[in-house]
Design an enzyme around this catalytic site. Structure first.
Site, PDB file in Angstrom:
ATOM      1  N   CYS B  93       0.852  -1.203   0.000  1.00  0.00           N
ATOM      2  CA  CYS B  93       0.000   0.000   0.000  1.00  0.00           C
ATOM      3  C   CYS B  93       0.887   1.252   0.000  1.00  0.00           C
ATOM      4  O   CYS B  93       1.565   1.514  -0.983  1.00  0.00           O
ATOM      5  CB  CYS B  93      -0.958  -0.052   1.188  1.00  0.00           C
ATOM      6  SG  CYS B  93      -2.389   1.025   1.000  1.00  0.00           S
ATOM      7  N   HIS B 186      -3.623  -5.872   1.748  1.00  0.00           N
ATOM      8  CA  HIS B 186      -3.429  -6.084   3.179  1.00  0.00           C
ATOM      9  C   HIS B 186      -3.962  -7.473   3.524  1.00  0.00           C
ATOM     10  O   HIS B 186      -4.333  -8.241   2.644  1.00  0.00           O
ATOM     11  CB  HIS B 186      -4.192  -5.026   3.980  1.00  0.00           C
ATOM     12  CG  HIS B 186      -3.803  -3.622   3.658  1.00  0.00           C
ATOM     13  ND1 HIS B 186      -2.586  -3.084   4.010  1.00  0.00           N
ATOM     14  CD2 HIS B 186      -4.470  -2.633   3.013  1.00  0.00           C
ATOM     15  CE1 HIS B 186      -2.540  -1.822   3.604  1.00  0.00           C
ATOM     16  NE2 HIS B 186      -3.661  -1.516   2.983  1.00  0.00           N
TER      17      HIS B 186
END
Lengths: 377, 243
Positions: B93, B186
């Protein structure tokens, strides 16, 4: 979604004193404690305990008690700007902000930014912890009774919310500052363990509600109550003796007279507080994690919780995300007893192990599912 | 790997740990420990200097302000030199964005990234939130599960192989080379995808034997099955075995 008639919230709030309570954790408990303080003074209160903390829930609570003098309303973090605009609260209690169900809530700093802009021009009196830089930034320039709390999440307050520098910690538990000038304010009240000091006034004693975090909730509730014309003594006594929050229950039966402790735990800050509370005990943990919308769809946050502090403790992994729980807790060094998605069967497995204590930690929908099913038995 | 101890750097979990990504370093270490391979996790906090000599550097996701603070610290740190000298990197991310050339910072500013990947990130129109299943570019990794929660859109200009393509959608996701994993997923991604975790480890350790009774494999299959919208052959085989 329920559509509210324009002007209805404002009409319902007119001619009574409104207090809003918002935070990541502790909203229901603080709201209940303030309500108890007011009722101890013989005043009438409209309140929305139990999670109905979006605008329709607030309005329903006010409409259900049209003659109540006070509206003490737990308010979802994202609803605070609208509630402030339409209900004109006298007092706003703001607890700590920390990461929570990031798939549907904003990141912490974004919540603080939302609040900061919403609070411009308000004449409300705030009560808030000095510990949380995001909250302090959101309340810059407001009238605040600052409360220093003993424990603090800290997880989401490493970078300065104002300038993005890394904050300096200047003494435990609550001191912090930034080169840009943002710093922890001087507290009006200080909570240490089971004691609370406000100016020259001081009181100490346990809360009936279990969990050390209730002492922080009580501190904020007591200071808020003084702005609703309740004396410190009366507020402390009333908040301390609150025994139940909404329809929540603290214990559930296992077998033949034994009972397990049942705790609603929704996010890393809640877990950090529960781990503090569990300490070095031997109780078997039943961890029930679901992933409905109300639980948060993404349980990645399990890795933000220091479960290593519970190493070697036996646990049963349960809920729709039982396998995520199993991998996380086993990596932290806990002893996996079983993976059992059904929470009551998981409890039975834990209860059958030995005569030791059992603690059931459940996410939001898991908690309410358990309470409902126990009620049917 | 010096002295046969693999050293894994968890970079700035205090700044870039908003989405549970600290689990990536934790699970890498755990998968070596259960195999009896010595491992050390070096946690590098915001005030710490980045060590130059680690085998693998793991960077997670975070909010704009924290990402800005992390970028200021990483530029000029030994990270790029360590990578060029043979260390591996996992960026998730914000960590993925930081590996590129430019990325959005706090309050609308454009930040310089590390430039390890020729990639640029801009703020997208909407936030992408939800479970994702990828078909890995390398078929030996199978299907990969993760949870995305980001507004950044990263365009990779290099001719680098994507980590995979989103099942049923075909959109490319991430980068996987012989020493770098960059992704928006994630979960944490290396927890949900033990084959991918072992791939990252093998860059340092060489080939690894499978772990017996690997519950992470069960997790991967459960999530891929549930969110990939089709039953895996693995699960069907298990059900038959139980029946």
């Amino acid at each position: 979604m329920l559509r509210l008639s324009p002007g209805l919230p404002t009409r319902l709030a007119q001619d009574r004193v409104i207090a809003l309570v918002s935070a990541t954790n502790g909203k229901s408990a603080i709201t209940t404690m303030i309500g108890a303080a007011l009722r101890a003074e013989g005043r009438t209160v409209a309140s929305n305990i139990g999670g109905a903390n979006m605008m329709p829930g607030l309005v329903t609570a006010l409409a259900a008690a049209p003659d109540a003098q006070y509206g003490i309303l737990e308010t979802d973090e994202a609803v605070v700007p609208r509630a402030l605009r339409e209900l004109a609260p006298t007092v706003i209690v703001v607890g700590e902000l920390s990461r929570d169900q990031l798939d549907r809530h904003h990141e912490v700093r974004k919540v603080a930014a939302l609040w900061r802009s919403a609070f411009v021009g308000t004449s409300a009196q705030f009560v808030a912890p000095v510990n949380d830089p995001n909250v302090v930034w959101a309340l810059e320039g407001q009238a605040v009774d600052w409360v220093e709390l003993e424990t603090s999440a800290k997880l989401d307050s490493v970078a300065c919310p104002k300038c993005a520098s890394v904050l300096r910690r200047t003494g435990e538990p609550s001191g912090w500052s930034c080169a840009c000038g943002l710093e922890s304010p001087r507290p009006h009240a200080v909570q240490r363990g089971d004691s609370l000091q406000v100016g020259d006034w001081r009181a100490a004693g346990p809360t009936v509600l279990p969990g050390r975090w209730q002492q922080s909730n009580r501190a904020l509730a007591v200071v808020a109550s003084t702005h609703l014309d309740v004396s410190l003594d009366r507020a402390f006594e009333a908040a301390s003796t609150v025994a139940r929050v909404g329809r929540r229950i603290d214990t559930m039966p296992i077998t033949s007279g034994r009972a397990a402790r049942l705790v609603l735990v929704k996010n890393p800050a809640g877990w950090a507080a529960l781990i503090d509370d569990l300490g070095a005990g031997e109780a078997t943990l039943v961890f029930v994690q679901n992933d409905e919308s109300a639980d948060g769809r993404d349980p990645s946050w399990l890795w933000d919780v220091p479960y290593e502090r519970l190493a070697r403790r036996p646990f049963v992994a349960s809920g729709t995300r039982a396998l995520d729980v199993a991998v996380r807790l086993r990596t932290a060094g806990l002893e996996l007893v079983a993976v059992e998605p059904d929470p009551l069967r998981a409890l039975a497995i834990a209860g059958a192990r030995s005569g030791g204590d059992v603690v059931v930690a459940a996410s939001y929908t898991a908690y309410h599912d358990i309470v409902r099913r126990i009620g049917r038995r | 790997m010096t002295d046969s101890v693999m050293r894994i750097g968890a970079l700035y979990p205090d700044l870039l740990g908003t989405y549970g990504d600290r689990g990536n370093a934790a699970v890498l270490a755990e998968r070596l420990r259960v195999r009896g391979i010595p491992v050390e996790v070096v946690t590098v906090l915001a005030d710490d200097a980045v060590p130059a000599s680690l085998d693998c550097y793991v960077i997670g996701g975070g909010e704009d302000h924290a990402q800005t603070a992390a970028a200021q610290r990483l530029i000029g740190s030994p990270l790029v030199a360590a990578y060029e000298a043979g260390a591996s990197i996992v960026g998730v991310c914000a960590g993925f964005q930081l590996l590129g050339r430019t990325l959005p910072g706090a309050d609308g500013i454009v930040l310089d990234g590390l430039g390890i990947i020729d990639a640029t990130t801009v703020v997208g129109a909407t936030r992408q939130v939800g479970d994702v299943v990828l078909e890995a570019t390398d078929p030996s990794l199978g299907e990969l599960s993760g949870f995305e929660n980001h507004r950044g859109v990263t365009e990779v200009h290099d001719d680098l192989p994507p980590l995979g393509h989103v099942l049923h959608g075909g959109v490319r996701e991430g980068v996987l080379t012989d020493r770098m994993l960059a992704t928006y997923l994630h979960g944490p991604v290396l927890v949900r995808n033990p084959a991918l975790a072992d791939r990252v480890l093998s860059w340092t350790t060489g080939p690894l034997a499978p772990i017996a009774d690997d519950i992470a494999v069960e997790l991967n299959h459960a999530l891929v099955t549930r969110f990939g919208n089709r039953r895996s052959t693995w699960l069907r085989a298990r059900r038959r075995a139980r029946a």
